[in-house]
Scaffold this active site. Structure first.
Site, PDB file in Angstrom:
ATOM      1  N   GLY B  10     -77.932 -18.006 -77.588  1.00 24.15           N
ATOM      2  CA  GLY B  10     -77.595 -16.602 -77.370  1.00 24.15           C
ATOM      3  C   GLY B  10     -76.132 -16.321 -77.634  1.00 24.15           C
ATOM      4  N   GLY B  12     -74.619 -13.396 -76.878  1.00 22.66           N
ATOM      5  CA  GLY B  12     -74.224 -12.208 -76.111  1.00 22.66           C
ATOM      6  C   GLY B  12     -72.853 -12.463 -75.505  1.00 22.66           C
ATOM      7  CE1 TYR B  13     -69.945  -7.525 -74.038  1.00 18.44           C
ATOM      8  CE2 TYR B  13     -72.186  -7.280 -73.241  1.00 18.44           C
ATOM      9  CZ  TYR B  13     -71.060  -6.736 -73.828  1.00 18.44           C
ATOM     10  OH  TYR B  13     -71.064  -5.423 -74.207  1.00 18.44           O
ATOM     11  CG  ASN B  37     -77.602 -14.239 -81.464  1.00 21.07           C
ATOM     12  OD1 ASN B  37     -77.826 -14.188 -80.258  1.00 21.07           O
ATOM     13  ND2 ASN B  37     -77.467 -13.149 -82.210  1.00 21.07           N
ATOM     14  CB  VAL B  81     -84.697 -19.550 -78.338  1.00 18.63           C
ATOM     15  CG1 VAL B  81     -85.156 -20.642 -77.375  1.00 18.63           C
ATOM     16  CG2 VAL B  81     -83.258 -19.780 -78.781  1.00 18.63           C
ATOM     17  CD  GLU B 170     -72.295   3.276 -68.643  1.00 10.08           C
ATOM     18  OE1 GLU B 170     -72.924   2.382 -69.234  1.00 10.08           O
ATOM     19  OE2 GLU B 170     -71.052   3.291 -68.536  1.00 10.08           O
ATOM     20  CB  ALA B 317     -70.649  -7.273 -69.987  1.00 14.16           C
ATOM     21  CD  GLN B 318     -65.881  -7.138 -64.068  1.00 14.61           C
ATOM     22  OE1 GLN B 318     -64.730  -6.961 -63.779  1.00 14.61           O
ATOM     23  NE2 GLN B 318     -66.859  -6.435 -63.549  1.00 14.61           N
ATOM     24  CE  LYS B 378     -68.388   2.202 -69.632  1.00 15.08           C
ATOM     25  NZ  LYS B 378     -69.183   1.304 -68.778  1.00 15.08           N
TER      26      LYS B 378
END
Lengths: 404, 404
Positions: B10, B12-13, B37, B81, B170, B317-318, B378
């Site tokens: 993966g 991602g973040y 990925n 995967v 959002e 994500a953080q 933001k």
């Protein structure tokens, strides 16, 4: 004394030309002029193939009617015509009715599906702004969905164009430019896309010089278009079309089917009781309906015969606009009681079919043109129609200048 | 001696942060690093609500993985995967398999529909680039079709958002900016459009300060959003949804239903046989799976408990990025046989929910913010995640700078 009422139905090429010229031929006190149109805008029917493909924004193909007419002289009514009563000299609208002393019917064409099953339900047509936006978005949605389908279906990316006449060929030309953009936008290998043109007649662009036809076919085939000539669409289904050639039937699956193989006159004209052929009425040289000296029919609802080959002229913007000029003059003369009405003769300056933004084929003043020269002439023709209706201001606002 | 194989699943973040940091903590000869990925690009999951609404182009929300990794150090495999065999230390892919000595599972989340009938079939989710493009085009197609329907159906223009959590709110904020644009593009009176948010919980933005919640709700209601709080979606149908409140059922018709009410871990994790809760695996402080000293799980598939309230941290994500940093360090230490593994503690700097481009609500370093200040924070947060992965170059390429 009551001013005679002139009612013009439709603000297409013919109707808009009529009202803008009427204000020149008829004095303020001579007539009351009313223009009726479904939308508050005029659209360039001959540019719609671009809006449908998504290569030109639909706002570039339309302008507000009030921006080109003299609103102190012309009463603009935004409404839909629902019927014409010739005996009572009345026009019924969705939201009212209008009386007339002189009527100009310039309601334009409708798609002709020749009774082929499913076309009305499942095929798109190239006929107005609302439809153009929907077709553009329909095609884009097929591309947007492809990679998100659990099982990728290539046929979703197939686009069938029914008809290889003028509109069909012009639309194919735009698609050839648009498809690579869509493939980039949605991460799609262009090998998955098919553009198929199905034409029942034995040739593409009937009436064009064979050299021009070959040029157009070779160019479009080089861009990936598959032509199926001499092949009739038997049926349109939610999944695609069924075609027939030499008595063999075949199903072609496609996410998008566009019917561009014919137009007819407006059904309002048929319902009004005029003698007609698929909504087109044969008019006399003054553009009046035989037996009705107060009803003009111009544009795609009128039928005039080309005496050179004894066949009807095809309905074009060029003829509609020229008819508008004659019609306005004749209304002026009728109002003043003059009987020297002008006889209409089409003056065909040229016919150019675009093949995307930078290519075209056609005849201008009797000369065959292809490639860049033809493409430039096509834009000159497009700008000319703006000029005739709205003068240089409209050309600057909506014209096509980016030649290269 | 054979170099140990590190396989990261993966990009991602979490996964991308792991590999970029791994090249700092592990020498060229110490390990062979492979990143797997599905796509050749990374996308900003936290920006997808903008791509879905159509307010930010999806190409702004993604970048090529090879543009941010050191390809001489990291072997990038574009594949899907299909399974993990912990006993044989192998990962199976659609087109092959990979052996590992150390595995990092960073496969991200999937939508959780809680078994509600029809959601999988008829609702869109905000989960990846392909889906975002399709949702954007689906909404646009409803607007494009409206004026072309023989009978205009207002419900075609209704958009239901299931869930008033972070993502739901959002997305609503973006819709409020997008809908007026769509109305202009397709000549539609905005009165015909409804944006409805249905939330089963008794409040919007659970976990946020009530003052911030009020600010967000007032702002969105002022833009036309209808909130149905304490209302559960019972079923999603091709025509809309069936909701239930206080045992009363109601059907709400809508052309678009978006499910934004929950995510779960990846099904691959469940199938691999780890003890899990909806695809999320409780990891030890070193981010290793209990009993497997060679398998790290980070990001949305990992579960870590906030000891302050004894509840799991929400997947963000953080946290995923911070886990990537710790994970890379710990892999380096394991490879060198060191046992001083770092313990992971989330460092929550702030949480800001955007309300369209120019408004937001949130908490940054413990301080409540609303309006322009929150909106700027933001964007700082969004740019920071780019900076952490790709340095200032990536921020310049993909960052959000147009604050006003």
């Amino acid at each position: 004394m009551k001013k005679p009422k002139v009612v013009v139905l439709g603000a297409g090429y013919g109707g808009l030309m009529t009202v803008t010229r009427l204000t020149k031929h008829v004095g303020v006190n001579e007539a009351e002029i009313t223009l009726v149109n479904k939308h508050n805008y005029h659209y360039e029917t001959t540019w719609l193939h671009e809006a449908c493909a998504g290569t030109l924004h639909h706002d570039r193909c339309r302008y507000e009617i009030k921006s080109v007419i003299n609103t102190s002289r012309i009463n603009f009514v935004q409404d839909t015509v629902t019927g014409i009563n010739i005996n009572e000299k009345k026009v019924t609208l969705s939201n009212g009715e209008l009386e007339y002393d002189y009527l100009v019917i310039a309601l334009g064409a409708m798609p002709e599906t020749f009774g082929i099953a499913g076309l009305k339900e499942y095929a798109f047509s190239i006929s107005n702004i609302n439809g153009a936006r929907q077709l553009r978005e329909h095609i884009e949605y097929q591309f947007a969905t492809f990679n998100n389908d659990a099982e990728k279906k290539k046929e979703r990316l197939s686009i069938i164009v029914g008809g290889a006449g003028f509109t069909g060929i012009e639309f194919l030309g735009e698609l050839c430019n648009r498809v690579p953009e869509l493939c980039r936008e949605y991460d799609i290998d262009q090998k998955n896309v098919r553009i198929i043109c199905v034409e029942a007649a034995p040739t593409v662009l009937p009436g064009f010089d064979p050299g021009l036809v070959d040029y157009a076919v070779n160019y479009l085939e080089g861009k990936g278009v598959e032509f199926k000539i001499g092949t009739a669409i038997k049926e349109c289904t939610p999944d695609g079309i069924i075609v027939s050639k030499d008595d063999k039937q075949e199903e072609i699956k496609a996410g998008t089917v566009v019917w561009a193989a014919g137009v007819r006159g407006n059904s309002i004209v048929e319902e009004a009781g005029f003698e007609n052929n698929r909504g087109r009425v044969k008019v006399n040289p003054h553009l009046l309906v035989e037996g009705h000296d107060d009803v003009f029919i111009i544009g795609d609802c009128s039928l005039i015969i080309n005496e050179e080959n004894n066949r009807p002229y095809p309905p074009t913007a060029q003829i509609a606009m020229q008819q508008g000029v004659t019609c306005a003059k004749n209304i002026g003369r009728l109002i003043r009681g003059q009987d020297n009405l002008e006889e209409f003769t089409p003056d065909i300056k040229g016919t150019v079919a675009s093949l995307g933004e930078h290519n075209a084929v056609g005849v201008v003043y009797g000369k065959n043109l292809t490639g860049t020269k033809a493409s430039i002439m096509k834009k000159v023709i497009d700008n000319r129609s703006l000029f005739l209706v709205g003068g240089p201001g409209l050309v600057l606002k909506k014209g096509k200048f980016k030649f290269f």
